[in-house]
Design a protein around this motif. Structure first.
Motif, short mmCIF file in Angstrom:
data_model
loop_
_atom_site.label_atom_id
_atom_site.label_comp_id
_atom_site.label_asym_id
_atom_site.label_seq_id
_atom_site.Cartn_x
_atom_site.Cartn_y
_atom_site.Cartn_z
N SER A 2 32.97 32.36 -40.60
CA SER A 2 32.09 31.29 -40.13
C SER A 2 31.43 30.59 -41.30
O SER A 2 31.49 31.03 -42.44
N SER A 4 28.22 30.31 -41.43
CA SER A 4 26.82 30.66 -41.19
C SER A 4 25.99 30.63 -42.47
O SER A 4 24.81 30.31 -42.43
N SER A 7 23.64 27.51 -43.50
CA SER A 7 22.30 27.20 -43.02
C SER A 7 21.25 27.55 -44.06
O SER A 7 20.12 27.09 -44.00
N LYS A 104 30.69 22.29 -30.55
CA LYS A 104 31.40 23.27 -29.72
C LYS A 104 32.83 22.84 -29.47
O LYS A 104 33.77 23.65 -29.58
N ASN A 107 35.01 23.32 -32.56
CA ASN A 107 35.40 24.71 -32.75
C ASN A 107 36.50 25.12 -31.78
O ASN A 107 37.43 25.84 -32.14
N ASN A 117 37.22 28.64 -37.74
CA ASN A 117 36.00 28.28 -37.02
C ASN A 117 34.83 28.20 -37.99
O ASN A 117 34.93 28.59 -39.16
N ASP A 119 30.15 27.68 -38.20
CA ASP A 119 28.85 27.69 -37.54
C ASP A 119 28.47 26.24 -37.24
O ASP A 119 28.15 25.47 -38.14
N SER A 121 25.84 24.90 -35.80
CA SER A 121 24.47 24.52 -36.14
C SER A 121 24.34 24.22 -37.62
O SER A 121 23.65 23.27 -38.02
N ALA A 122 25.00 25.03 -38.45
CA ALA A 122 24.94 24.80 -39.89
C ALA A 122 25.63 23.50 -40.28
O ALA A 122 25.12 22.72 -41.09
#
Length: 376
Positions: A2, A4, A7, A104, A107, A117, A119, A121-122
């Motif tokens: 991810s 992630s 962020s 979404k 992804n 895939n 993140d 939000s990031a």
């Protein structure tokens, strides 16, 4: 793997590399804008590999990408993308419209073609930063916006079908004017029985429900055929009963007069239909009206909202008996695109048209949780 870790750049901006464009271009006059032809000074790039995962994101001057001729995207269409818009309101505040839904869907599309895939939000925070840097490119005129195009491609330097060991996620931005620069104009559709856009199939069986580059190129030749016949877009039909699916590159809605009121119908998400953000917004607004949560003055109090099959036989019969009230496309580019004529099996069906809360929410003029702030 991810995205992630990206962020973290909100707490430590040094993780996001920023190379300023030293030769920025002046934004052109808004009256000269052609959709998708003009781009801002910067772009966002984030490389990925199976060895190191997602690497440091970089905002850099807009320019060519370095790809080897053997890159998988060039041979096997391992390419996905999204379409989003950033709007500036009368106070100068910049917002994005329901961007979490784009993340979404992107992804989901990546999973379908074996791309990595991330993140969402990031990535969205990085997109916001790109928009903040180039926000002066958002036109001030009503109906104008900044079109944002996140894209993910396979870049493995080898010929062979399989999950790529390298990929590139990039985001570019383009200032755009209203889809109808000369005013609200209904379009004519060609109900094509010669070609189909996609085939049905739940749970990722087919590809129609995903925003893949491979879904769009096959529609170009049928579009040329429709234009030669005097129509603006294809109305994509499917199956022996000619089920209506989509309008060009937009989702499709039909309004029927029913029992002294109206029924708003759109085809169900059966694996063939793209789950459009504008589609979901239209359905949400209509259902809020029906439930009494938020009444819309322009909608009938007697309204049924349906996600069901609709065939050309039903549309043709409704056109002939006077119960066809409206047909329109819905998508990011045009928002709502009314249809006044359908060419079908050698004859034209004429359709009533209506002029258009959705645009107000998109532009940020009507307060809504769907508008996500980029700047204050």
């Amino acid at each position: 793997m991810s995205l992630s870790m990206r962020s973290i750049h909100l707490r430590n901006p040094n993780l996001l590399k920023y190379t300023r464009n030293t030769s920025p271009a002046p934004p052109p006059p808004s009256k000269n804008l052609v959709f998708g032809h003009t781009f801002t000074d910067h772009m966002l790039t984030i490389p990925w590999s199976t060895i190191s995962g997602w690497k440091e994101p970089q905002i850099e001057p807009y320019g060519p990408l370095h790809l080897m001729p053997s890159s998988t995207a060039l041979h096997y269409a391992q390419t996905i993308f999204e379409g989003m818009k950033a709007y500036r309101d009368d106070t100068g505040k910049v917002t994005l419209f329901r961007p979490e839904m784009n993340m979404k869907r992107m992804n989901d599309s990546a999973t379908r073609v074996a791309l990595p895939n991330f993140d969402g939000s990031a990535l969205l925070e990085l997109i916001k930063e790109l928009i903040r840097i180039d926000k002066h490119w958002i036109p001030n005129e009503p109906g104008h916006s900044l079109y944002v195009r996140p894209t993910l491609i396979g870049t493995q330097k080898a010929i062979g079908i399989g999950p790529p060991n390298e990929a590139l996620l990039f985001v570019i931005c383009s200032p755009v004017g209203p889809y109808y620069p000369n005013g609200f104009k209904p379009i004519a559709l060609y109900g094509t029985t010669e070609y189909i856009r996609a085939a049905p199939g739940f749970d990722r069986a087919g590809t129609g429900a995903f925003k893949l580059g491979a879904n769009y190129a096959p529609g170009v030749m049928p579009q040329k055929v429709a234009a030669q016949k005097g129509y603006a877009q294809n109305l994509w039909l499917h199956g022996p009963e000619h089920d209506l699916t989509e309008v060009g590159t937009m989702n499709m809605f039909v309004v029927f007069k029913k029992d002294g009121g109206y029924e708003l119908v759109t085809p169900p998400l059966d694996g063939m239909i793209l789950p459009g953000i504008t589609r979901d917004s239209v359905l949400s607004l209509a259902r809020e009206h029906v439930s009494g949560q938020k009444k819309l003055a322009e909608l009938s109090d007697k309204l049924i909202v349906s996600e069901r099959r609709v065939t050309m036989g039903e549309v043709k019969a409704a056109s002939e008996n006077g119960t066809l009230a409206e047909l329109f496309g819905a998508g990011t580019a045009a928002v709502i695109s009314p249809v006044d004529r359908i060419g079908y099996l050698g004859q034209d069906l004429h359709i009533p048209t209506e002029e258009d809360e959705l645009v107000g929410r998109q532009m940020g003029k009507i307060p809504s949780s769907w508008s996500v702030p980029v700047t204050e």
